[in-house]
Design a protein around this motif. Structure first.
Motif, PDB file in Angstrom:
ATOM      1  N   LEU A  11       0.827  -1.214   0.000  1.00  0.00           N
ATOM      2  CA  LEU A  11       0.000   0.000   0.000  1.00  0.00           C
ATOM      3  C   LEU A  11       0.858   1.260   0.000  1.00  0.00           C
ATOM      4  O   LEU A  11       0.489   2.275  -0.609  1.00  0.00           O
ATOM      5  N   TRP A  23      -7.859   0.668  -0.228  1.00  0.00           N
ATOM      6  CA  TRP A  23      -8.206   1.112   1.130  1.00  0.00           C
ATOM      7  C   TRP A  23      -9.722   1.068   1.338  1.00  0.00           C
ATOM      8  O   TRP A  23     -10.208   0.721   2.413  1.00  0.00           O
ATOM      9  N   ILE A  31      -8.238  -2.029   8.429  1.00  0.00           N
ATOM     10  CA  ILE A  31      -7.520  -0.753   8.327  1.00  0.00           C
ATOM     11  C   ILE A  31      -6.680  -0.520   9.573  1.00  0.00           C
ATOM     12  O   ILE A  31      -5.525  -0.085   9.506  1.00  0.00           O
ATOM     13  N   THR A  35      -2.687  -0.198   9.309  1.00  0.00           N
ATOM     14  CA  THR A  35      -2.070   1.084   9.659  1.00  0.00           C
ATOM     15  C   THR A  35      -1.099   0.939  10.829  1.00  0.00           C
ATOM     16  O   THR A  35      -0.063   1.601  10.864  1.00  0.00           O
TER      17      THR A  35
END
Length: 329
Positions: A11, A23, A31, A35
């Motif tokens: 990503l 996303w 997510i 992240t």
């Protein structure tokens, strides 16, 4: 690399322009996982990035064209998972809110959820509690009025298969009247937010800010201290939790963390090892030589963060000296 780390690299390489659509396909939990992996990734050598991208593209190319459908998904899962687990997954996917609805309920504080449910019919509460994690359902029941909670338990014992229309209605009601409203209106305690930030400080920076707060706002300083989860709090882990943590942490991080730890903390970890493993760890600590305080702080912070991650996934339970005082992250 772990799966989330590999996804994070891909990503990052794709960037915002090419990665935006990917996303959008991730749910909230995915997510959050990606992240976190991305934030902790550090520097990845260009050779490693190239190899990862080649592997990724190669695996897609080798597969040829792919068409996804409900029937094909069921067929694939039945070859991998137990039939009852597949049935449960498919039941949740078919619902209007899908799997995420029940995950969201599982992340809502038990007292808040109980306060909302206490005005519902016992049968509705029984259906909802049967769809969330058992440990979370137990905490919700504990927060319901006694007479109502007993009635709900009885309904759950007699609960048969719920019609799809009924389940759809309950999910829609929860989404429109509770979860969405809660998401829009809930404001995080600023002391909790600052405790998370302070957990990321090295020891000197942490002491500097807490000392300043002690002088200007002693009450806030104490609340932040109480909410912080530090390396020293690991001593409250039960034996099973400690073993789970030690299986997950890499050896170098543990060695560096214990190098600067107190004798009490060292003995706590050594007590969970065999004599031979403890001796090897002690030799490794001596072999490191002098370490900067910053290196020790970073290792201890990583260990504390890993513990919180394991607690989030329900693999261990965190408490501070009181079996009923569970810390939820």
């Amino acid at each position: 690399m772990t799966g989330p780390q590999r996804a994070a690299v891909i990503l990052l390489v794709l960037g915002d322009e090419h990665g935006r659509q990917l996303w959008k396909e991730l749910d909230d939990d995915e997510i959050r996982i990606v992240t976190r992996a991305m934030a902790e990734l550090g520097t990845v050598d260009s050779d490693d990035v190239e190899k990862l991208m080649v592997d990724f593209v190669g695996s897609l190319s080798a597969a040829g064209a792919v068409t996804g459908s409900l029937d094909r998904t069921i067929s694939l899962l039945e070859k991998i998972l137990p039939s009852d687990q597949v049935a449960l997954l498919m039941e949740e996917i078919r619902g209007p809110a899908g799997r995420n609805m029940w995950q969201k309920l599982g992340n809502i504080d038990a007292a808040v959820l109980a306060n909302f449910l206490k005005n519902e019919y016992p049968q509705t509460i029984a259906v909802i509690l049967s769809k969330i994690r058992a440990d979370h359902a137990a905490n919700v029941l504990r927060n319901l009025p006694n007479e109502l909670s007993v009635e709900v338990v009885g309904r759950m014992l007699r609960l048969e298969s719920v019609q799809k229309e009924t389940l759809d209605h309950i999910e829609n009601t929860l989404r429109t009247e509770f979860v969405s409203t809660l998401t829009q209106t809930r404001r995080r305690d600023p002391h909790e937010m600052m405790a998370d930030i302070f957990n990321g400080f090295d020891r000197q920076t942490e002491l500097r800010f807490l000392s300043a707060l002690d002088a200007s706002n002693a009450e806030s300083a104490e609340r932040i201290r109480a909410l912080m989860f530090t390396f020293e709090d690991l001593i409250q882990l039960d034996p099973a939790g400690l073993q789970t943590l030690m299986r997950q942490v890499d050896k170098d991080t543990l060695t560096r963390a214990l190098k600067g730890a107190s004798e009490t903390m060292r003995n706590f970890f050594f007590g969970a090892m065999s004599q031979r493993a403890a001796k090897i760890m002690q030799d490794d600590m001596e072999g490191l030589g002098p370490l900067r305080l910053k290196e020790v702080d970073e290792a201890q912070s990583r260990l504390a963060q890993l513990t919180k991650d394991l607690a989030e996934r329900g693999e261990i339970v965190l408490s501070k000296g009181n079996s009923e005082d569970e810390l939820v992250y």
